[in-house]
Design a protein around this motif. Sequence first.
Motif, PDB file in Angstrom:
ATOM      1  N   TYR A  43      19.231 -63.048   8.764  1.00  0.00           N
ATOM      2  CA  TYR A  43      19.658 -61.988   8.177  1.00  0.00           C
ATOM      3  C   TYR A  43      19.147 -60.641   8.608  1.00  0.00           C
ATOM      4  N   ASN A  95      29.010 -63.484   6.729  1.00  0.00           N
ATOM      5  CA  ASN A  95      29.551 -63.017   5.712  1.00  0.00           C
ATOM      6  C   ASN A  95      28.795 -61.839   5.196  1.00  0.00           C
ATOM      7  N   GLN A  96      29.749 -61.244   3.871  1.00  0.00           N
ATOM      8  CA  GLN A  96      28.926 -60.146   3.202  1.00  0.00           C
ATOM      9  C   GLN A  96      28.247 -61.046   2.013  1.00  0.00           C
ATOM     10  N   ALA A  97      27.369 -60.652   1.183  1.00  0.00           N
ATOM     11  CA  ALA A  97      26.901 -61.275   0.252  1.00  0.00           C
ATOM     12  C   ALA A  97      27.803 -61.395  -0.948  1.00  0.00           C
ATOM     13  N   GLY A  98      27.797 -62.851  -1.328  1.00  0.00           N
ATOM     14  CA  GLY A  98      28.808 -63.307  -2.222  1.00  0.00           C
ATOM     15  C   GLY A  98      30.084 -63.528  -2.092  1.00  0.00           C
ATOM     16  N   THR A  99      30.652 -63.629  -0.657  1.00  0.00           N
ATOM     17  CA  THR A  99      31.954 -63.552  -0.091  1.00  0.00           C
ATOM     18  C   THR A  99      31.950 -64.960   0.601  1.00  0.00           C
ATOM     19  N   ALA A 100      33.031 -65.374   1.084  1.00  0.00           N
ATOM     20  CA  ALA A 100      33.236 -66.545   1.632  1.00  0.00           C
ATOM     21  C   ALA A 100      32.610 -66.273   3.060  1.00  0.00           C
ATOM     22  N   LEU A 101      32.519 -67.436   3.911  1.00  0.00           N
ATOM     23  CA  LEU A 101      32.117 -67.354   5.276  1.00  0.00           C
ATOM     24  C   LEU A 101      33.272 -67.029   6.051  1.00  0.00           C
TER      25      LEU A 101
END
Lengths: 110, 119
Positions: A51, A92-98
């Motif tokens: 990260y 990805n962004q936090a909470g979104t799909a890869l």
Amino acid sequence: QKEVEQNSGPLSVPEGAIASLNCTYSDRGSQSFFWYRQYSGKSPELIMFIYSNGDKEDGRFTAQLNKASQYVSLLIRDSQPSDSATYLCAVNQAGTALIFGKGTTLSVSS
Amino acid sequence: GAVVSQHPSWVICKSGTSVKIECRSLDFQATTMFWYRQFPKQSLMLMATSNEGSKATYEQGVEKDKFLINHASLTLSTLTVTSAHPEDSSFYICSARDPRRGPHTDTQYFGPGTRLTVL
């Protein structure tokens, strides 16, 4: 369109060498970066996630992240024939799909 | 890592029939699961995001009436391929996000996949 780019390879290295796999991504808002390994006919297996900018080491694997350059890499030290597989980069962004790259095929010859 | 199972691991069916694939998180509760499809020598294609207790979110180009997703519990999501045709033959893989790693991590663990062959 958010994209993740990888060289499809194949990347061929001799046993014991260092394999270097590279990945670039287009979305500057990406926050999480993953490397998965996929053997033929099998599902992806998580190798590492990173990260923060810099290096993260886990055994023979080192992930490197440079957010300014939008670049992620995976180094495999002392490559073994069993490392031969397709390596998938995902972001990805936090909470979104890869979002996955198409993968780089690595071949380690004994 | 977390364990995600899929059942069946492979299935062969006749054209026009429906096939249900189950995805289970075995040692954690997964509020979000994902369904992917992978054709030979191609990368993973996200089909839909499955959230427990709500309707799935489908990616563009994926027919929601053909690929029915149900996420009725925190450990189980199902994908039903309705009226399957030979072009639906593919490797279907689910993944689940492990929330125990905190809100800023999105580590996904994949099931072993289901190989569907439609004759």
